[in-house]
Write a protein that holds these residues in place. Structure first.
Motif, PDB file in Angstrom:
ATOM      1  N   PRO A 100     -35.271  59.645  11.505  1.00 40.98           N
ATOM      2  CA  PRO A 100     -34.853  58.385  12.131  1.00 40.98           C
ATOM      3  C   PRO A 100     -34.962  58.381  13.662  1.00 40.98           C
ATOM      4  O   PRO A 100     -35.433  57.399  14.250  1.00 40.98           O
ATOM      5  N   ALA A 101     -34.549  59.439  14.312  1.00 41.55           N
ATOM      6  CA  ALA A 101     -34.596  59.485  15.782  1.00 41.55           C
ATOM      7  C   ALA A 101     -36.037  59.450  16.287  1.00 41.55           C
ATOM      8  O   ALA A 101     -36.357  58.752  17.260  1.00 41.55           O
ATOM      9  N   GLU A 102     -36.903  60.189  15.621  1.00 42.12           N
ATOM     10  CA  GLU A 102     -38.310  60.238  16.028  1.00 42.12           C
ATOM     11  C   GLU A 102     -38.981  58.875  15.851  1.00 42.12           C
ATOM     12  O   GLU A 102     -39.749  58.428  16.702  1.00 42.12           O
ATOM     13  N   MET A 103     -38.674  58.208  14.740  1.00 39.79           N
ATOM     14  CA  MET A 103     -39.253  56.889  14.496  1.00 39.79           C
ATOM     15  C   MET A 103     -38.729  55.862  15.509  1.00 39.79           C
ATOM     16  O   MET A 103     -39.474  54.985  15.961  1.00 39.79           O
ATOM     17  N   ASP A 104     -37.462  55.980  15.893  1.00 39.88           N
ATOM     18  CA  ASP A 104     -36.910  55.094  16.926  1.00 39.88           C
ATOM     19  C   ASP A 104     -37.645  55.288  18.250  1.00 39.88           C
ATOM     20  O   ASP A 104     -37.945  54.323  18.954  1.00 39.88           O
ATOM     21  N   ARG A 105     -37.947  56.547  18.593  1.00 40.37           N
ATOM     22  CA  ARG A 105     -38.698  56.819  19.837  1.00 40.37           C
ATOM     23  C   ARG A 105     -40.085  56.192  19.771  1.00 40.37           C
ATOM     24  O   ARG A 105     -40.540  55.589  20.744  1.00 40.37           O
ATOM     25  N   ILE A 106     -40.758  56.344  18.648  1.00 41.51           N
ATOM     26  CA  ILE A 106     -42.090  55.753  18.487  1.00 41.51           C
ATOM     27  C   ILE A 106     -42.007  54.240  18.662  1.00 41.51           C
ATOM     28  O   ILE A 106     -42.837  53.639  19.350  1.00 41.51           O
ATOM     29  N   PHE A 108     -41.444  63.678  20.102  1.00 41.74           N
ATOM     30  CA  PHE A 108     -40.983  65.042  20.360  1.00 41.74           C
ATOM     31  C   PHE A 108     -40.307  65.198  21.715  1.00 41.74           C
ATOM     32  O   PHE A 108     -39.233  65.772  21.809  1.00 41.74           O
ATOM     33  N   CYS A 109     -40.926  64.679  22.785  1.00 47.04           N
ATOM     34  CA  CYS A 109     -40.390  64.904  24.129  1.00 47.04           C
ATOM     35  C   CYS A 109     -39.771  63.658  24.757  1.00 47.04           C
ATOM     36  O   CYS A 109     -39.195  63.746  25.836  1.00 47.04           O
ATOM     37  N   SER A 110     -39.907  62.516  24.130  1.00 46.26           N
ATOM     38  CA  SER A 110     -39.344  61.231  24.573  1.00 46.26           C
ATOM     39  C   SER A 110     -39.999  60.645  25.821  1.00 46.26           C
ATOM     40  O   SER A 110     -39.491  59.672  26.368  1.00 46.26           O
ATOM     41  N   GLU A 111     -41.113  61.218  26.269  1.00 41.93           N
ATOM     42  CA  GLU A 111     -41.816  60.634  27.408  1.00 41.93           C
ATOM     43  C   GLU A 111     -42.477  59.324  26.985  1.00 41.93           C
ATOM     44  O   GLU A 111     -42.915  59.179  25.845  1.00 41.93           O
ATOM     45  N   ILE A 112     -42.555  58.392  27.928  1.00 38.97           N
ATOM     46  CA  ILE A 112     -43.226  57.114  27.672  1.00 38.97           C
ATOM     47  C   ILE A 112     -44.719  57.387  27.487  1.00 38.97           C
ATOM     48  O   ILE A 112     -45.325  58.133  28.254  1.00 38.97           O
ATOM     49  N   ILE A 113     -45.314  56.769  26.472  1.00 40.45           N
ATOM     50  CA  ILE A 113     -46.733  56.965  26.185  1.00 40.45           C
ATOM     51  C   ILE A 113     -47.571  56.101  27.116  1.00 40.45           C
ATOM     52  O   ILE A 113     -47.320  54.910  27.273  1.00 40.45           O
ATOM     53  N   ASP A 114     -48.567  56.722  27.740  1.00 39.30           N
ATOM     54  CA  ASP A 114     -49.545  56.017  28.572  1.00 39.30           C
ATOM     55  C   ASP A 114     -50.912  56.324  27.983  1.00 39.30           C
ATOM     56  O   ASP A 114     -51.345  57.477  27.974  1.00 39.30           O
ATOM     57  N   SER A 143     -57.749  62.809  20.491  1.00 37.81           N
ATOM     58  CA  SER A 143     -56.351  62.760  20.943  1.00 37.81           C
ATOM     59  C   SER A 143     -55.753  61.375  20.722  1.00 37.81           C
ATOM     60  O   SER A 143     -54.596  61.246  20.314  1.00 37.81           O
ATOM     61  N   THR A 144     -56.542  60.346  20.980  1.00 35.49           N
ATOM     62  CA  THR A 144     -56.079  58.982  20.731  1.00 35.49           C
ATOM     63  C   THR A 144     -55.812  58.773  19.246  1.00 35.49           C
ATOM     64  O   THR A 144     -54.797  58.189  18.859  1.00 35.49           O
ATOM     65  N   ARG A 145     -56.689  59.285  18.416  1.00 35.98           N
ATOM     66  CA  ARG A 145     -56.510  59.170  16.960  1.00 35.98           C
ATOM     67  C   ARG A 145     -55.245  59.897  16.506  1.00 35.98           C
ATOM     68  O   ARG A 145     -54.491  59.388  15.669  1.00 35.98           O
ATOM     69  N   GLU A 146     -54.998  61.076  17.054  1.00 35.08           N
ATOM     70  CA  GLU A 146     -53.782  61.808  16.702  1.00 35.08           C
ATOM     71  C   GLU A 146     -52.549  61.013  17.109  1.00 35.08           C
ATOM     72  O   GLU A 146     -51.561  60.973  16.378  1.00 35.08           O
ATOM     73  N   TYR A 147     -52.597  60.370  18.266  1.00 34.60           N
ATOM     74  CA  TYR A 147     -51.484  59.520  18.690  1.00 34.60           C
ATOM     75  C   TYR A 147     -51.245  58.410  17.666  1.00 34.60           C
ATOM     76  O   TYR A 147     -50.103  58.119  17.318  1.00 34.60           O
ATOM     77  N   GLU A 148     -52.308  57.807  17.175  1.00 32.93           N
ATOM     78  CA  GLU A 148     -52.186  56.735  16.194  1.00 32.93           C
ATOM     79  C   GLU A 148     -51.571  57.231  14.881  1.00 32.93           C
ATOM     80  O   GLU A 148     -50.903  56.475  14.182  1.00 32.93           O
ATOM     81  N   ILE A 149     -51.772  58.492  14.575  1.00 34.02           N
ATOM     82  CA  ILE A 149     -51.226  59.088  13.351  1.00 34.02           C
ATOM     83  C   ILE A 149     -49.773  59.532  13.546  1.00 34.02           C
ATOM     84  O   ILE A 149     -48.902  59.238  12.738  1.00 34.02           O
ATOM     85  N   SER A 150     -49.511  60.248  14.640  1.00 34.14           N
ATOM     86  CA  SER A 150     -48.216  60.900  14.810  1.00 34.14           C
ATOM     87  C   SER A 150     -47.341  60.333  15.919  1.00 34.14           C
ATOM     88  O   SER A 150     -46.139  60.584  15.931  1.00 34.14           O
ATOM     89  N   GLY A 151     -47.939  59.624  16.872  1.00 37.26           N
ATOM     90  CA  GLY A 151     -47.186  59.109  18.007  1.00 37.26           C
ATOM     91  C   GLY A 151     -47.007  60.099  19.140  1.00 37.26           C
ATOM     92  O   GLY A 151     -46.366  59.800  20.141  1.00 37.26           O
ATOM     93  N   MET A 152     -47.580  61.304  19.002  1.00 35.19           N
ATOM     94  CA  MET A 152     -47.405  62.344  20.020  1.00 35.19           C
ATOM     95  C   MET A 152     -48.184  62.062  21.298  1.00 35.19           C
ATOM     96  O   MET A 152     -49.332  61.617  21.252  1.00 35.19           O
ATOM     97  N   CYS A 153     -47.568  62.384  22.437  1.00 32.95           N
ATOM     98  CA  CYS A 153     -48.243  62.287  23.730  1.00 32.95           C
ATOM     99  C   CYS A 153     -49.264  63.426  23.860  1.00 32.95           C
ATOM    100  O   CYS A 153     -49.286  64.359  23.044  1.00 32.95           O
ATOM    101  N   GLN A 154     -50.086  63.361  24.889  1.00 35.95           N
ATOM    102  CA  GLN A 154     -51.132  64.368  25.073  1.00 35.95           C
ATOM    103  C   GLN A 154     -50.545  65.756  25.297  1.00 35.95           C
ATOM    104  O   GLN A 154     -51.034  66.740  24.739  1.00 35.95           O
ATOM    105  N   VAL A 155     -49.491  65.860  26.080  1.00 35.19           N
ATOM    106  CA  VAL A 155     -48.883  67.172  26.357  1.00 35.19           C
ATOM    107  C   VAL A 155     -48.361  67.806  25.067  1.00 35.19           C
ATOM    108  O   VAL A 155     -48.613  68.988  24.799  1.00 35.19           O
TER     109      VAL A 155
END
Length: 70
Positions: A21-27, A34-40, A49-61
């Motif tokens: 739930p917390a991770e989905m709220d961040r997305i 994972f780190c709560s940084e705003i996605i740019d 990397s863009t495709r992975e973001y679309e799958i998982s929501g993870m930032c580049q770092v």
């Protein structure tokens, strides 16, 4: 760029929200789950990397850390 989780089925999204739930709220807020940084989108270094973001929501770092080859 597609938003994270956009292509997942309704039932998959519900399951992810139940388990993470917390991770989905961040997305939902445009943050890395994972780190709560705003996605740019400018931070992604390539199409993979863009495709992975679309799958998982993870930032580049976080992607770099998670998929680090040893």
């Amino acid at each position: 760029m597609t938003q994270p989780m956009e292509k997942k089925s309704v039932s998959m999204k519900q399951t992810l929200r139940t388990v993470f739930p917390a991770e989905m709220d961040r997305i939902d807020k445009g943050e890395c789950p994972f780190c709560s940084e705003i996605i740019d989108s400018a931070d992604f270094k390539d199409a993979l990397s863009t495709r992975e973001y679309e799958i998982s929501g993870m930032c580049q770092v976080c992607q770099d850390n998670f998929f680090q080859e040893e």
